[in-house]
Design a protein around this motif. Sequence first.
Motif, PDB file in Angstrom:
ATOM      1  N   LYS A  15      60.583  43.630  48.858  1.00  0.00           N
ATOM      2  CA  LYS A  15      61.396  45.129  48.983  1.00  0.00           C
ATOM      3  C   LYS A  15      61.482  45.393  47.625  1.00  0.00           C
ATOM      4  CE  LYS A  15      65.838  47.025  50.330  1.00  0.00           C
ATOM      5  NZ  LYS A  15      67.126  46.904  50.670  1.00  0.00           N
ATOM      6  N   GLY A  16      61.186  46.513  47.123  1.00  0.00           N
ATOM      7  CA  GLY A  16      61.450  46.837  45.725  1.00  0.00           C
ATOM      8  C   GLY A  16      60.381  46.730  44.565  1.00  0.00           C
ATOM      9  N   PRO A  17      60.778  46.596  43.662  1.00  0.00           N
ATOM     10  CA  PRO A  17      59.735  46.387  42.570  1.00  0.00           C
ATOM     11  C   PRO A  17      59.183  44.827  42.649  1.00  0.00           C
ATOM     12  CG  PRO A  17      61.853  46.377  41.367  1.00  0.00           C
ATOM     13  CD  PRO A  17      62.192  46.881  42.816  1.00  0.00           C
ATOM     14  N   VAL A  18      57.922  44.712  42.322  1.00  0.00           N
ATOM     15  CA  VAL A  18      57.413  43.403  42.354  1.00  0.00           C
ATOM     16  C   VAL A  18      56.914  43.155  40.889  1.00  0.00           C
ATOM     17  CG1 VAL A  18      55.660  41.918  43.445  1.00  0.00           C
ATOM     18  CG2 VAL A  18      56.932  43.347  44.783  1.00  0.00           C
ATOM     19  N   THR A  19      57.052  42.051  40.351  1.00  0.00           N
ATOM     20  CA  THR A  19      56.587  41.819  38.910  1.00  0.00           C
ATOM     21  C   THR A  19      55.308  40.489  39.260  1.00  0.00           C
ATOM     22  OG1 THR A  19      58.666  41.681  37.749  1.00  0.00           O
ATOM     23  CG2 THR A  19      57.150  40.398  36.876  1.00  0.00           C
ATOM     24  N   LEU A  20      54.333  41.208  38.693  1.00  0.00           N
ATOM     25  CA  LEU A  20      52.990  40.082  38.499  1.00  0.00           C
ATOM     26  C   LEU A  20      52.800  39.870  37.258  1.00  0.00           C
ATOM     27  CD1 LEU A  20      52.387  42.925  40.589  1.00  0.00           C
ATOM     28  CD2 LEU A  20      49.982  41.924  40.715  1.00  0.00           C
ATOM     29  N   ALA A  21      52.720  38.375  37.163  1.00  0.00           N
ATOM     30  CA  ALA A  21      52.437  37.729  35.917  1.00  0.00           C
ATOM     31  C   ALA A  21      51.380  37.207  36.029  1.00  0.00           C
ATOM     32  CB  ALA A  21      53.680  36.537  35.798  1.00  0.00           C
ATOM     33  N   THR A  22      50.132  37.427  35.254  1.00  0.00           N
ATOM     34  CA  THR A  22      48.753  37.038  35.553  1.00  0.00           C
ATOM     35  C   THR A  22      48.149  36.358  34.171  1.00  0.00           C
ATOM     36  OG1 THR A  22      48.306  38.896  36.864  1.00  0.00           O
ATOM     37  CG2 THR A  22      46.421  37.884  36.240  1.00  0.00           C
ATOM     38  N   PHE A  23      47.505  35.417  34.581  1.00  0.00           N
ATOM     39  CA  PHE A  23      46.863  34.668  33.239  1.00  0.00           C
ATOM     40  C   PHE A  23      45.241  34.654  33.999  1.00  0.00           C
ATOM     41  CE2 PHE A  23      44.929  31.018  30.989  1.00  0.00           C
ATOM     42  CZ  PHE A  23      45.426  31.212  29.847  1.00  0.00           C
ATOM     43  N   ASP A  42      43.685  32.308  25.036  1.00  0.00           N
ATOM     44  CA  ASP A  42      43.288  33.147  23.598  1.00  0.00           C
ATOM     45  C   ASP A  42      44.720  34.197  23.613  1.00  0.00           C
ATOM     46  OD1 ASP A  42      41.925  33.972  21.534  1.00  0.00           O
ATOM     47  OD2 ASP A  42      40.822  35.540  22.994  1.00  0.00           O
ATOM     48  N   HIS A  43      45.205  34.315  24.830  1.00  0.00           N
ATOM     49  CA  HIS A  43      46.458  35.398  24.899  1.00  0.00           C
ATOM     50  C   HIS A  43      47.420  34.859  25.693  1.00  0.00           C
ATOM     51  CE1 HIS A  43      44.077  38.375  22.240  1.00  0.00           C
ATOM     52  NE2 HIS A  43      43.051  38.305  23.299  1.00  0.00           N
ATOM     53  N   PRO A  44      48.650  35.576  25.599  1.00  0.00           N
ATOM     54  CA  PRO A  44      49.599  35.070  26.514  1.00  0.00           C
ATOM     55  C   PRO A  44      49.426  35.835  27.839  1.00  0.00           C
ATOM     56  CG  PRO A  44      50.436  36.632  25.170  1.00  0.00           C
ATOM     57  CD  PRO A  44      49.262  36.133  24.545  1.00  0.00           C
ATOM     58  N   PRO A  45      50.209  35.381  29.110  1.00  0.00           N
ATOM     59  CA  PRO A  45      49.917  35.838  30.345  1.00  0.00           C
ATOM     60  C   PRO A  45      50.511  37.394  30.349  1.00  0.00           C
ATOM     61  CG  PRO A  45      51.023  33.936  30.673  1.00  0.00           C
ATOM     62  CD  PRO A  45      50.893  34.229  29.071  1.00  0.00           C
ATOM     63  N   VAL A  46      49.901  38.345  31.264  1.00  0.00           N
ATOM     64  CA  VAL A  46      50.187  39.610  31.101  1.00  0.00           C
ATOM     65  C   VAL A  46      51.062  40.054  32.349  1.00  0.00           C
ATOM     66  CG1 VAL A  46      49.162  42.285  31.527  1.00  0.00           C
ATOM     67  CG2 VAL A  46      48.208  40.545  30.052  1.00  0.00           C
ATOM     68  N   ALA A  47      52.346  40.438  32.243  1.00  0.00           N
ATOM     69  CA  ALA A  47      53.128  41.170  33.059  1.00  0.00           C
ATOM     70  C   ALA A  47      53.204  42.586  33.446  1.00  0.00           C
ATOM     71  CB  ALA A  47      54.679  40.598  32.752  1.00  0.00           C
ATOM     72  N   ALA A  56      52.403  47.502  50.883  1.00  0.00           N
ATOM     73  CA  ALA A  56      51.725  47.218  49.245  1.00  0.00           C
ATOM     74  C   ALA A  56      50.832  46.642  49.422  1.00  0.00           C
ATOM     75  CB  ALA A  56      53.118  46.946  48.442  1.00  0.00           C
ATOM     76  N   THR A  57      49.800  46.832  48.480  1.00  0.00           N
ATOM     77  CA  THR A  57      48.478  46.205  48.208  1.00  0.00           C
ATOM     78  C   THR A  57      48.532  45.607  46.938  1.00  0.00           C
ATOM     79  OG1 THR A  57      47.140  47.468  49.919  1.00  0.00           O
ATOM     80  CG2 THR A  57      46.092  46.082  48.308  1.00  0.00           C
ATOM     81  N   TYR A  58      48.232  44.331  46.563  1.00  0.00           N
ATOM     82  CA  TYR A  58      48.112  43.654  45.205  1.00  0.00           C
ATOM     83  C   TYR A  58      46.650  43.604  44.880  1.00  0.00           C
ATOM     84  CZ  TYR A  58      52.966  43.453  46.641  1.00  0.00           C
ATOM     85  OH  TYR A  58      54.344  43.769  47.031  1.00  0.00           O
ATOM     86  N   THR A  59      46.296  43.945  43.745  1.00  0.00           N
ATOM     87  CA  THR A  59      44.818  43.506  43.348  1.00  0.00           C
ATOM     88  C   THR A  59      45.061  42.310  42.261  1.00  0.00           C
ATOM     89  OG1 THR A  59      44.149  45.874  43.726  1.00  0.00           O
ATOM     90  CG2 THR A  59      42.922  44.368  42.219  1.00  0.00           C
ATOM     91  N   VAL A  67      51.223  35.065  39.378  1.00  0.00           N
ATOM     92  CA  VAL A  67      52.635  34.892  40.334  1.00  0.00           C
ATOM     93  C   VAL A  67      53.114  36.311  40.549  1.00  0.00           C
ATOM     94  CG1 VAL A  67      54.649  33.869  39.861  1.00  0.00           C
ATOM     95  CG2 VAL A  67      52.625  32.825  39.014  1.00  0.00           C
ATOM     96  N   LEU A  68      53.593  36.381  41.800  1.00  0.00           N
ATOM     97  CA  LEU A  68      54.082  37.534  42.288  1.00  0.00           C
ATOM     98  C   LEU A  68      55.978  37.188  42.556  1.00  0.00           C
ATOM     99  CD1 LEU A  68      51.534  37.634  44.285  1.00  0.00           C
ATOM    100  CD2 LEU A  68      52.128  40.104  44.081  1.00  0.00           C
ATOM    101  N   ARG A  69      56.597  37.993  41.940  1.00  0.00           N
ATOM    102  CA  ARG A  69      58.035  37.761  42.066  1.00  0.00           C
ATOM    103  C   ARG A  69      58.735  39.006  42.322  1.00  0.00           C
ATOM    104  NH1 ARG A  69      61.982  35.827  37.189  1.00  0.00           N
ATOM    105  NH2 ARG A  69      63.722  35.431  38.434  1.00  0.00           N
ATOM    106  N   GLY A  70      59.574  39.028  43.536  1.00  0.00           N
ATOM    107  CA  GLY A  70      60.153  39.804  43.859  1.00  0.00           C
ATOM    108  C   GLY A  70      61.455  39.500  45.017  1.00  0.00           C
TER     109      GLY A  70
END
Length: 77
Positions: A15-23, A42-47, A56-59, A67-70
């Motif tokens: 419910k509400g915003p979901v943060t995706l942290a991707t490596f 080579d680079h830090p994870p992208v959020a 909601a659909t997550y790609t 990691v999905l957080r919400g």
Amino acid sequence: MNVRFDQGGKRGSFKGPVTLATFGSEQYVWINDGQNSHADPDHPPVATTIPGGPQATYTLPKASITVLRGKVEGIAK
């Protein structure tokens, strides 16, 4: 990908915003060394933050750890 939570017969969703942290493959280079081949960061994870909800659909990027957080609605804490 859709994410659903199930606890004791109750179903929930973000419910509400979901943060995706991707490596993913954009954040590392592949070191080709035969049997010792490996990924090298080579680079830090992208959020990113996107809307949640039951529809909601997550790609997820290929070759990634994400990691999905919400907040979850519909099941007990």
